[in-house]
Design a protein around this motif. Structure first.
Motif, PDB file in Angstrom:
ATOM      1  N   SER A   1       0.794  -1.215   0.000  1.00 38.75           N
ATOM      2  CA  SER A   1       0.000   0.000   0.000  1.00 38.75           C
ATOM      3  C   SER A   1       0.830   1.270   0.000  1.00 38.75           C
ATOM      4  O   SER A   1       0.315   2.339  -0.276  1.00 38.75           O
ATOM      5  N   THR A   2       2.117   1.182   0.348  1.00 40.63           N
ATOM      6  CA  THR A   2       2.946   2.376   0.433  1.00 40.63           C
ATOM      7  C   THR A   2       3.823   2.500  -0.796  1.00 40.63           C
ATOM      8  O   THR A   2       4.640   1.633  -1.082  1.00 40.63           O
ATOM      9  N   ALA A   3       3.682   3.603  -1.530  1.00 37.97           N
ATOM     10  CA  ALA A   3       4.534   3.853  -2.690  1.00 37.97           C
ATOM     11  C   ALA A   3       5.897   4.333  -2.223  1.00 37.97           C
ATOM     12  O   ALA A   3       6.007   5.182  -1.343  1.00 37.97           O
ATOM     13  N   VAL A   4       6.966   3.752  -2.777  1.00 41.65           N
ATOM     14  CA  VAL A   4       8.324   4.164  -2.444  1.00 41.65           C
ATOM     15  C   VAL A   4       8.902   4.927  -3.621  1.00 41.65           C
ATOM     16  O   VAL A   4       8.999   4.394  -4.721  1.00 41.65           O
ATOM     17  N   GLN A   5       9.254   6.172  -3.386  1.00 41.00           N
ATOM     18  CA  GLN A   5       9.765   7.031  -4.440  1.00 41.00           C
ATOM     19  C   GLN A   5      11.260   7.265  -4.245  1.00 41.00           C
ATOM     20  O   GLN A   5      11.790   7.123  -3.153  1.00 41.00           O
TER      21      GLN A   5
ATOM     22  N   ALA B   1       3.048   2.862   9.095  1.00 41.99           N
ATOM     23  CA  ALA B   1       3.340   2.720   7.663  1.00 41.99           C
ATOM     24  C   ALA B   1       3.245   1.250   7.300  1.00 41.99           C
ATOM     25  O   ALA B   1       3.476   0.371   8.138  1.00 41.99           O
TER      26      ALA B   1
ATOM     27  N   ILE C   1      10.636   7.610   6.099  1.00 36.86           N
ATOM     28  CA  ILE C   1       9.183   7.495   6.203  1.00 36.86           C
ATOM     29  C   ILE C   1       8.659   8.736   6.920  1.00 36.86           C
ATOM     30  O   ILE C   1       9.143   9.081   8.011  1.00 36.86           O
ATOM     31  N   ASP C   2       7.673   9.413   6.324  1.00 35.98           N
ATOM     32  CA  ASP C   2       7.135  10.624   6.948  1.00 35.98           C
ATOM     33  C   ASP C   2       5.942  10.301   7.844  1.00 35.98           C
ATOM     34  O   ASP C   2       5.551   9.137   8.000  1.00 35.98           O
TER      35      ASP C   2
ATOM     36  N   HIS D   1       4.356   7.749   4.185  1.00 38.50           N
ATOM     37  CA  HIS D   1       4.931   7.706   2.839  1.00 38.50           C
ATOM     38  C   HIS D   1       6.447   7.526   2.923  1.00 38.50           C
ATOM     39  O   HIS D   1       7.107   8.142   3.764  1.00 38.50           O
ATOM     40  N   ALA D   2       6.983   6.702   2.051  1.00 39.33           N
ATOM     41  CA  ALA D   2       8.408   6.396   2.068  1.00 39.33           C
ATOM     42  C   ALA D   2       9.103   6.929   0.815  1.00 39.33           C
ATOM     43  O   ALA D   2       8.560   6.846  -0.286  1.00 39.33           O
ATOM     44  N   VAL D   3      10.298   7.477   1.019  1.00 32.90           N
ATOM     45  CA  VAL D   3      11.141   7.951  -0.070  1.00 32.90           C
ATOM     46  C   VAL D   3      12.477   7.227   0.032  1.00 32.90           C
ATOM     47  O   VAL D   3      13.064   7.139   1.117  1.00 32.90           O
TER      48      VAL D   3
ATOM     49  N   ASP E   1       2.894  10.667   7.487  1.00 30.67           N
ATOM     50  CA  ASP E   1       1.738  10.084   6.805  1.00 30.67           C
ATOM     51  C   ASP E   1       1.991   8.662   6.328  1.00 30.67           C
ATOM     52  O   ASP E   1       1.136   8.061   5.674  1.00 30.67           O
TER      53      ASP E   1
END
Length: 315
Positions: free
Chosen positions: A22-26, A233, A265-266, A270-272, A268
């Protein structure tokens, strides 16, 4: 050892199939990084966890060697202790089939505390190594489990540790004694390979990861007891260890073991992606200032266990 690594690779592959996505990694713009130390795979120098000293020394557990070592800022490796091999060579260690040193903590007085999983009731447990003293087991842990992550709550004088096979978090007093199961919430359980893994104590809460589920969890500490588990997350395939940059809880740095990534991971969830260069199944991470320490065990790549140093971006 080669057969053990192949078995681990197969098991990890099974676990990754069940991870939610479910978590998009950019991708993040490339950070400045370098491999600071190469470890010796043939000697079992697979770094599993790390604790930093005030002088920049990295204290690491070498999993397959059953050792604890000090890595100087110049890259010199000094073996501090070797844990006793079980009679069966570690074949009875749950999930992995080899005895290994895992989580490590360094307290302000320089004492090291670390976990050992051997499948042997006489040796599995939490150990203490004081400067100038001999090794001591201060708490026995279930040989049917796999004690993995270790964290220390300084105000409470209490250790928290994960068990990746039993799917639990337990506590042990600073001076040792009986381990008590603090939480066995379903969110900590394994679903095929390893469950609860990395752990940190942070601002009145326990933060932990679940490798099989690919989740980052927060559990408030309420008068010493666990509050409701919060999934911060998900979709983080192969999540292992975590660290916090700075004094805020809205950013977490995590290693993704099999995907060979370090992510941020922020708040919310979301992972970068921060780092991929030089990584060989990253198992542990620590932060000092803007310097990121990433240790890779090469469990699956079987190529180059190492220590990577990187500079975190300002934003």
């Amino acid at each position: 050892m080669r057969n053990r690594m192949l078995a681990l690779a197969v098991a990890a592959g099974i676990a990754l199939v069940t991870v939610p996505t479910s978590t998009a990694v950019q991708a993040h713009p490339a950070m400045t990084s370098r491999i600071a130390v190469h470890f010796d795979l043939a000697k079992g120098q697979m770094p599993e966890n790390v604790a930093l000293g005030p002088d920049g020394t990295a204290y690491v557990t070498f999993a397959a060697a059953r050792q604890v070592a000090a890595i100087s800022p110049t890259g010199a490796i000094r073996i501090l202790t070797t844990l006793p091999a079980p009679a069966d060579g570690g074949a009875g260690t749950p999930a992995l089939g080899f005895a290994l040193t895992t989580g490590i903590v360094r307290t302000a007085d320089g004492t090291l505390y670390f976990l050992y999983a051997s499948g042997d009731a006489a040796t599995t447990g939490l150990y203490r190594l004081r400067p100038g003293h001999t090794l001591q087991r201060i708490a026995a842990l279930p040989a049917t489990g796999l004690p993995n992550g270790l964290a220390y709550d300084e105000p409470a004088k209490t250790f928290y540790l994960t068990d990746s096979v039993l799917g639990s978090i337990s506590t042990v007093p600073l001076n040792g004694g009986n381990a008590r199961v603090w939480s066995s919430a379903p969110e900590l359980a394994a679903t095929g390979f390893l469950g609860a893994n990395g752990i940190k104590v942070r601002h009145g809460a326990i933060w932990a990861t679940n490798l099989d589920l690919g989740t980052l969890l927060r559990i408030p500490i309420r008068q010493g007891r666990p509050g409701p588990v919060q999934v911060k997350a998900a979709g983080l395939a192969g999540i292992d260890d975590i660290a916090f940059p700075g004094n805020r809880d809205d950013q977490v740095i995590a290693t993704l073991n099999a995907p060979n990534k370090v992510v941020r991971i922020d708040a919310d969830g979301h992972a970068v992606t921060l780092l991929t260069a030089g990584l060989q199944n990253p198992t542990s991470v620590a932060v000092r200032g803007r310097t990121l320490y990433v240790l890779s065990a090469a469990y699956l790549t079987a190529t180059d266990p190492n220590l990577v140093l990187a500079t975190l971006p300002r934003h």
